[in-house]
Write a protein that holds these residues in place. Structure first.
Motif, PDB file in Angstrom:
ATOM      1  N   ASN A 262      62.618  87.245  84.855  1.00  0.00           N
ATOM      2  CA  ASN A 262      62.767  88.436  85.695  1.00  0.00           C
ATOM      3  C   ASN A 262      61.676  89.462  85.392  1.00  0.00           C
ATOM      4  O   ASN A 262      61.124  90.092  86.299  1.00  0.00           O
TER       5      ASN A 262
ATOM      6  N   THR B 268      63.336  86.290  91.568  1.00  0.00           N
ATOM      7  CA  THR B 268      64.169  86.552  90.393  1.00  0.00           C
ATOM      8  C   THR B 268      64.391  85.233  89.670  1.00  0.00           C
ATOM      9  O   THR B 268      63.983  84.160  90.154  1.00  0.00           O
ATOM     10  N   SER B 269      65.051  85.280  88.539  1.00  0.00           N
ATOM     11  CA  SER B 269      65.330  84.067  87.770  1.00  0.00           C
ATOM     12  C   SER B 269      66.178  83.073  88.560  1.00  0.00           C
ATOM     13  O   SER B 269      66.180  81.876  88.265  1.00  0.00           O
ATOM     14  N   HIS B 270      66.914  83.544  89.580  1.00  0.00           N
ATOM     15  CA  HIS B 270      67.703  82.639  90.413  1.00  0.00           C
ATOM     16  C   HIS B 270      66.811  81.749  91.278  1.00  0.00           C
ATOM     17  O   HIS B 270      67.256  80.696  91.759  1.00  0.00           O
TER      18      HIS B 270
ATOM     19  N   GLU C 238      58.112  88.911  94.501  1.00  0.00           N
ATOM     20  CA  GLU C 238      59.510  89.168  94.851  1.00  0.00           C
ATOM     21  C   GLU C 238      60.367  87.921  94.638  1.00  0.00           C
ATOM     22  O   GLU C 238      60.915  87.326  95.566  1.00  0.00           O
TER      23      GLU C 238
ATOM     24  N   GLU D 278      58.587  90.883  87.891  1.00  0.00           N
ATOM     25  CA  GLU D 278      58.458  92.322  88.135  1.00  0.00           C
ATOM     26  C   GLU D 278      57.068  92.815  87.753  1.00  0.00           C
ATOM     27  O   GLU D 278      56.456  93.613  88.478  1.00  0.00           O
TER      28      GLU D 278
END
Length: 299
Positions: free
Chosen positions: A71, A82-84, A80, A75
């Motif tokens: 994450n 995330t870890s997902h 854009e 950033e």
């Protein structure tokens, strides 16, 4: 047929290629990032693909970061994601061991990030205390013995690997009930612009040779790893999915095994000369000098 530079084919061919896929799976290191830095133009290319409605996920062999650190890097470089959005081997290892109802400790040849992530998900990790400088082979005995509390050996790239630690892993693997898990199988990995680091392939290969054990591979180019990818990203239709990578023997071979379309970039481990002389099995139809060039073709 030799790979074609996507930047040099007619605009109609570029448009047809882009229309041929709905999903994109990006490798990270050597494709999006070099070390902690984003490759020039990558952000624009990623955003262009998103604006066209492409579903984008990241599939990497890099277990050097925890979920939190993934994450943070996204950033920092203003991507854009995330870890997902990223699958990395540690996630697959955790899923594998949980499915096996694993209740022993894991002996990890890997980076602290992997150890931290395993512990975060309730998997015990053997705390190996390395030995001082040894002068004779007999001095090894106290550091390479088996421990019945250990039920898995997990192999990745370990910057602090020592001979006694490798020997202890081999000793543990003599027990057939011990899970043998191999993560990243890369022979080299990009690190910054000027050099490559030796990959974990040689660690796992050594243990295979001296133990006679075949590991479960939870990293590219393993189809087992792709099974975990599909469980997480259920929308993926291989025929409508593009895999973008920098390595022939991990990324492009992974794409071939999984029936994905292929795009190779030359900002990581593969040179132009190597690509042009590679086997049909790993050869991509298209390549780009850099993923950063893609947005120029779309705008």
């Amino acid at each position: 047929m030799a790979p074609k530079n996507l930047a040099e084919v007619p605009a109609e061919e570029v448009a047809a290629f882009v229309k041929s896929f709905d999903n994109i799976l990006f490798d990270c290191d050597g494709v999006l990032l070099l070390g902690e830095d984003i490759i020039p133009g990558v952000k624009d290319s990623v955003n262009s693909m998103k604006e066209m409605g492409k579903e984008i996920k990241l599939i990497t062999n890099n277990s050097f970061r925890t979920t939190r650190e993934w994450n943070e890097i996204f950033e920092d470089v203003e991507l854009e994601f995330t870890s997902h959005d990223v699958i990395f081997p540690t996630k697959a290892v955790i899923h594998y061991l949980q499915a096996k109802k694993f209740n022993k400790k894991a002996f990890v040849l890997g980076q602290p990030a992997m150890v931290e992530e395993l512990k975060e998900y309730g998997i015990g990790v053997y705390d190996y205390k390395d030995c001082p400088k040894l002068k004779h082979v007999s001095d090894l005995e106290d550091y390479i013995g088996d421990d019945l509390s250990i039920g898995a050996v997990i192999v990745d790239l370990d910057f602090n690997l020592t001979y006694p630690k490798l020997m202890k892993a081999a000793t543990i693997l003599k027990r057939p009930d011990v899970h043998f898990i191999f993560c990243a199988t890369d022979k080299t990995a990009p690190f910054g612009e000027n050099y490559k680091i030796i990959g974990s392939y040689f660690i796992g290969e050594t243990l295979e040779m001296i133990t006679g054990r075949k590991p479960v591979i939870l990293g590219k180019p393993s189809v087992t790893y792709n099974n975990f990818v599909k469980k997480n990203y259920k929308k993926i239709d291989p025929a409508r999915t593009l895999f973008v990578g920098d390595s022939l023997m991990t990324d492009m071979l992974f794409a071939t095994k999984c029936n994905y379309q292929k795009l190779l970039v030359l900002t990581g481990t593969t040179s132009y000369e190597t690509m042009m002389s590679c086997s049909k099995e790993v050869s991509p139809k298209y390549y780009l000098r850099s993923l950063g060039d893609l947005h120029k073709l779309l705008n």
